[in-house]
Enzyme design. Structure first.
Site, PDB file in Angstrom:
ATOM      1  CB  SER A 183      43.500  39.259  47.453  1.00  0.00           C
ATOM      2  OG  SER A 183      43.463  39.455  48.842  1.00  0.00           O
ATOM      3  CG  HIS A 211      45.026  37.005  44.267  1.00  0.00           C
ATOM      4  ND1 HIS A 211      43.805  36.737  43.700  1.00  0.00           N
ATOM      5  CD2 HIS A 211      44.852  36.853  45.597  1.00  0.00           C
ATOM      6  CE1 HIS A 211      42.927  36.458  44.641  1.00  0.00           C
ATOM      7  NE2 HIS A 211      43.531  36.521  45.806  1.00  0.00           N
ATOM      8  CE  LYS A 242      43.126  33.096  46.273  1.00  0.00           C
ATOM      9  NZ  LYS A 242      44.017  33.438  47.375  1.00  0.00           N
TER      10      LYS A 242
END
Ligand SMILES: *Cc1c(COP(=O)(O)O)cnc(C)c1O
Length: 395
Positions: A183, A211, A242
């Site tokens: 990340s 991610h 996310k």
């Protein structure tokens, strides 16, 4: 006056302030769209993980409202007692189908998904092989398991192999765990090669795709899809906070493991279930991605444009191969000053320093999003250029 027994805390905080590492919280007063209101100011949002712009999508909001009316505000029980709603099971089926895995367990967050998955799978007699730059939630989950933790060099299958050879023989079993997308740098784990090594030694395999979901793979199906490794990884941890734009975590993978975790995972057994509203919004997000690849395509188009322009301007944007765009500045105070200037100019992009990133590698991390228009991106680029020159980062 600070009580004598608490003086050390005041000193710790002062040390953080003196070294520029004290975290100042900015307060958000609107939805995290392309533009948002932060500390009373309307700014361009370049720093949330809202990769696809789903966080304020009307369909997600409507789904949440309907679930709120049907199920109420909170489940008021842990999943294993009386907190498993029909909508939880439905989401688990949908996300498992989307990721093309046998089964999935929905928990309260990605952070807790690692705590749910690791301690039941390994214990005192076992060894965990962990990438040097793995996320804090993997590290904490690994510690909770009480297994021996052996760190291998970042994204280095050869080092993984030599660590397995050295440590596996003294232990009952081994588990390899890695972030899918890292990340802070936006680089991607060499999942195929790591899998090959782990498999050769009969080591369990686990990837945290926080991610990667909604970003990598066909239509955002994640890192396992990106590498074509379906059905191979034992455990795939993920998050709904996310790209999916909501909140919640998931442990997906082989059915035998997920069934076992329903009996053993402590965040599942001892912490109340996610609310119906959040769950419904997660489900709407998965449905949207399953139905269309348009948002993922726009995300990548925006990513290519923004990174290309930043490089043309002369910024060092690191080695990212994903929408995560680290603008490398080195010194933490410079990163903070840069971020403050950006904010004053209407651009919200946060500085990251130690311990989130290594000492001397402070940066501003830009998160590109499908929610941004070309005009938005150009506005941000213009401000980066202006301030880069003012602060002597660009010549
Ligand atoms: C963000 C992140 C998490 C935490 O997810 P939450 O749902 O926000 O708790 C876990 N693992 C990785 C790799 C992450 O990047």
């Amino acid at each position: 006056m600070t009580e004598a027994k608490l003086l050390w805390i005041a000193e710790e905080v002062k040390a953080l302030q003196d070294s520029g590492l004290f975290i100042n919280l900015r307060t958000i007063e609107s939805a995290p769209g392309a533009w948002m209101v932060v500390d009373g100011q309307r700014v361009l949002n370049l720093c949330t993980n809202n990769y696809l712009g789903l966080a304020d999508d009307p369909w997600l909001i409507q789904a949440a409202k309907e679930a709120l009316d049907r199920y109420g505000a909170g489940p008021t029980a842990v999943r294993s007692i009386a907190g498993t709603l029909a909508i939880h099971k439905e989401l688990e089926e949908k996300i498992a189908a989307f990721k093309n895995v046998e089964d999935a367990l929905y928990v309260q967050s990605g952070f807790l998904a690692n705590q749910a998955a690791l301690p039941p799978l390994v214990g005192k007699e076992d060894v965990i092989f962990s990438d040097r730059l793995n996320h804090a939630s993997i590290i904490d989950g690994a510690r909770l398991s009480r297994a021996k933790i052996v760190v291998y060099e970042h994204c280095d299958p050869a080092d993984l192999e030599s660590k397995i050879k050295e440590y596996l023989p003294q232990h009952r079993r081994g588990l390899m765990v890695t972030d899918g997308v890292f990340s802070m740098d936006g680089d991607v784990a060499p999942l195929d090669k790591l899998y090959e090594v782990a498999e050769r030694y009969g080591v369990l395999t686990m990837v945290d795709d926080a991610h990667g979901e909604g970003v990598l793979g066909r239509g955002g199906r994640g890192i396992v899809d990106h590498f074509g490794l379906h059905g191979k990884f034992d455990v795939e941890v993920g998050t709904f906070s996310k790209a999916f734009g909501v909140v919640g975590g998931v442990v997906a993978g082989k059915k035998v493991i997920v069934d076992y975790l329903r009996q053993k995972a402590r965040p599942f057994l001892f912490s109340s279930a996610v609310t119906a509203a959040d769950t419904a919004a997660c489900m709407a997000a998965v449905e949207m991605l399953a139905a269309s690849t348009e948002l993922v395509e726009r995300l990548w188009e925006n990513t290519r444009y923004f990174k290309g322009q930043m490089q043309t301007l002369g910024f060092d944007v690191g080695h990212s191969v994903t929408p995560i765009t680290p603008v490398m500045l080195g010194d933490v105070k410079l990163a903070q000053t840069f971020s403050r200037h950006l904010f004053a100019a209407g651009v919200f992009a946060m500085p990251l320093g130690f311990p989130t990133v290594p000492q001397g590698q402070a940066r501003i991390r830009v998160m590109v999003s499908a929610a941004l228009s070309r005009a938005d991106l150009d506005f941000g680029l213009g401000k980066f250029a202006e301030i880069g020159r003012t602060l002597g980062v660009l010549s």
